[in-house]
Motif scaffolding. Structure first.
Motif, short mmCIF file in Angstrom:
data_model
loop_
_atom_site.label_atom_id
_atom_site.label_comp_id
_atom_site.label_asym_id
_atom_site.label_seq_id
_atom_site.Cartn_x
_atom_site.Cartn_y
_atom_site.Cartn_z
N UNK A 107 -19.07 49.87 55.86
CA UNK A 107 -18.62 49.56 54.59
C UNK A 107 -19.90 49.44 53.64
N UNK A 108 -21.13 48.93 54.09
CA UNK A 108 -21.86 48.74 53.20
C UNK A 108 -22.66 50.38 52.67
N UNK A 109 -22.62 51.22 53.72
CA UNK A 109 -22.92 52.40 53.00
C UNK A 109 -22.29 52.93 51.73
N UNK A 110 -21.04 52.72 51.91
CA UNK A 110 -20.03 53.15 50.71
C UNK A 110 -20.29 52.50 49.63
N UNK A 111 -20.61 50.81 49.82
CA UNK A 111 -21.15 50.24 48.36
C UNK A 111 -22.30 50.58 47.93
N UNK A 112 -23.43 50.98 48.82
CA UNK A 112 -24.53 51.41 48.51
C UNK A 112 -24.43 52.58 47.46
N UNK A 113 -23.68 53.54 48.11
CA UNK A 113 -23.63 54.93 47.32
C UNK A 113 -22.75 54.60 46.11
N UNK A 114 -21.82 53.60 45.97
CA UNK A 114 -21.21 53.42 44.61
C UNK A 114 -22.15 52.82 43.60
N UNK A 115 -22.99 51.82 44.18
CA UNK A 115 -24.09 51.38 43.22
C UNK A 115 -25.03 52.05 42.69
N UNK A 116 -25.40 53.13 43.59
CA UNK A 116 -26.65 53.91 43.24
C UNK A 116 -26.04 55.03 42.20
N UNK A 117 -24.81 55.57 42.74
CA UNK A 117 -24.44 56.68 41.62
C UNK A 117 -23.94 56.18 40.30
N UNK A 118 -23.43 54.66 40.14
CA UNK A 118 -22.97 54.10 39.16
C UNK A 118 -24.27 53.93 38.16
N UNK A 119 -25.56 53.46 38.90
CA UNK A 119 -26.81 53.30 38.17
C UNK A 119 -27.45 54.40 37.65
N UNK A 120 -26.97 55.36 38.53
CA UNK A 120 -27.54 56.88 37.81
C UNK A 120 -26.78 57.29 36.77
N UNK A 121 -25.73 56.59 36.30
CA UNK A 121 -25.02 57.25 35.10
C UNK A 121 -23.88 58.04 35.74
N UNK A 163 -15.56 49.99 48.79
CA UNK A 163 -15.86 50.26 50.36
C UNK A 163 -15.04 51.48 50.77
N UNK A 164 -14.15 52.05 49.95
CA UNK A 164 -13.45 53.19 50.37
C UNK A 164 -14.09 54.19 50.81
N UNK A 165 -14.04 54.92 51.93
CA UNK A 165 -14.73 56.02 52.67
C UNK A 165 -14.17 57.34 52.41
N UNK A 166 -13.13 57.79 51.61
CA UNK A 166 -12.57 58.98 51.24
C UNK A 166 -12.76 59.19 49.81
N UNK A 167 -13.82 60.13 49.75
CA UNK A 167 -14.64 60.53 48.49
C UNK A 167 -15.01 61.99 48.33
N UNK A 168 -15.36 62.37 46.94
CA UNK A 168 -15.75 63.51 46.65
C UNK A 168 -17.02 63.22 45.82
N UNK A 169 -18.02 63.74 46.36
CA UNK A 169 -19.36 63.86 45.50
C UNK A 169 -20.00 65.23 45.16
N UNK A 170 -20.19 65.52 43.72
CA UNK A 170 -20.94 66.56 43.35
C UNK A 170 -22.39 66.38 43.74
N UNK A 171 -22.76 67.50 44.18
CA UNK A 171 -24.22 67.41 44.93
C UNK A 171 -25.18 67.01 43.85
N UNK A 172 -24.87 67.03 42.46
CA UNK A 172 -25.84 66.70 41.42
C UNK A 172 -25.88 65.33 41.29
N UNK A 173 -24.56 64.38 41.64
CA UNK A 173 -24.59 63.27 41.67
C UNK A 173 -25.49 62.49 42.82
N UNK A 174 -25.21 63.01 43.87
CA UNK A 174 -26.30 62.84 45.10
C UNK A 174 -27.72 63.07 44.84
N UNK A 175 -28.06 64.11 44.06
CA UNK A 175 -29.49 64.50 43.80
C UNK A 175 -29.98 63.47 42.67
#
Length: 265
Positions: A192-206, A168-180
């Motif tokens: 909180x759930x936005x941060x969890x969802x991004x954690x879940x999606x990027x983890x599932x993307x490898x 749920x932590x909101x202090x993050x660095x994302x490479x744009x490739x990970x978001x893409x």
């Protein structure tokens, strides 16, 4: 771990944009932007203001007029933290940035920690400034908030299988490739759930996700945006995602078994 994103160890981070969502942060916007510019002079800053009635957007415009590395995104109204970050991600992509940073406006995320997060991104797709990994520190939180955050993160980790201590932590660095690599158009959660969802999606993307310990301090000025509804939304969405992931895993298992029978000589 699958490396669908696949940063090369030691890869340069490139152009970095710090996205700071604001709503009624007139007391905080100038101090936080100034601290970011002092701590990491080579990054740009985007203040994403949701038409704050206290004049935060006007103050941000003045900061941008005085500093070419500060920019302002004026949004039509209060649409939530997740929507502000998604708008910031899109703004960064359109202008050729290579990485984006999420940072709160209230000073709870110390800009002085930013150089360590950026350094860690040399070997990662996503970096989380973690409150709950070894070496981290949380200052001035009541016991209720501590327990709520720790239990919520434990539930997210167990329910979703995301191997981070602070989903749920909101202090993050994302490479744009990970978001893409994920479908950001499907993201509709906030807080909180936005941060969890991004954690879940990027983890599932490898994506390779690493955590860096930070010192997290409760805001000193202004009113917190946290509410019981935000917490309830997070718990509900985590439960829904957990059920969806288990159903998807079962379907993959059934298809795999069927494929195996077909291929069997």
């Amino acid at each position: 771990m699958s490396r669908a994103v696949g940063v090369r160890p030691g890869a340069a981070l490139g152009r970095v944009l710090v996205v700071i969502p604001t709503y009624n942060e007139a007391d905080n916007v100038a101090p936080i932007v100034g601290r970011v510019r002092a701590a990491a002079p080579d990054v740009d800053v985007l203040v994403a203001d949701d038409n704050s009635p206290d004049g935060t957007g006007v103050l941000a415009d003045a900061l941008a007029a005085a500093d070419g590395r500060v920019h302002v995104l004026h949004r039509p109204g209060k649409q939530g933290l997740g929507a502000a970050y998604l708008a910031g991600f899109g703004w960064a992509r359109e202008r050729g940035y290579d990485a984006v940073v999420e940072m709160d406006a209230d000073g709870s995320h110390a800009p002085e920690d930013l150089p360590r997060l950026l350094a860690a991104a040399g070997d990662a797709d996503v970096v989380i400034g973690s409150r709950w990994c070894r070496g981290a520190k949380v200052v001035d939180w009541p016991l209720r908030r501590l327990l709520l955050s720790r239990c919520g993160n434990l539930y997210a980790r167990l329910a979703l299988g995301v191997p981070v201590a602070d989903a749920t932590g909101g202090y993050r660095v994302y490479r744009l490739a990970a978001l893409d690599a994920v479908d950001l158009g499907s993201v509709c959660s906030q807080g909180y759930s936005f941060q969890v969802e991004l954690s879940r999606l990027t983890h599932r993307a490898g994506a390779r996700i690493v955590e860096v310990p930070i010192t997290f301090a409760e805001r000193q000025r202004g009113a917190s945006k946290m509410s019981a509804m935000i917490v309830a939304e997070a718990l509900w969405r985590i439960s829904v995602w957990a059920v969806q992931d288990r159903r998807a895993a079962r379907r993959r298992g059934v298809r795999g078994a069927g494929d195996a029978r077909v291929r069997w000589p």
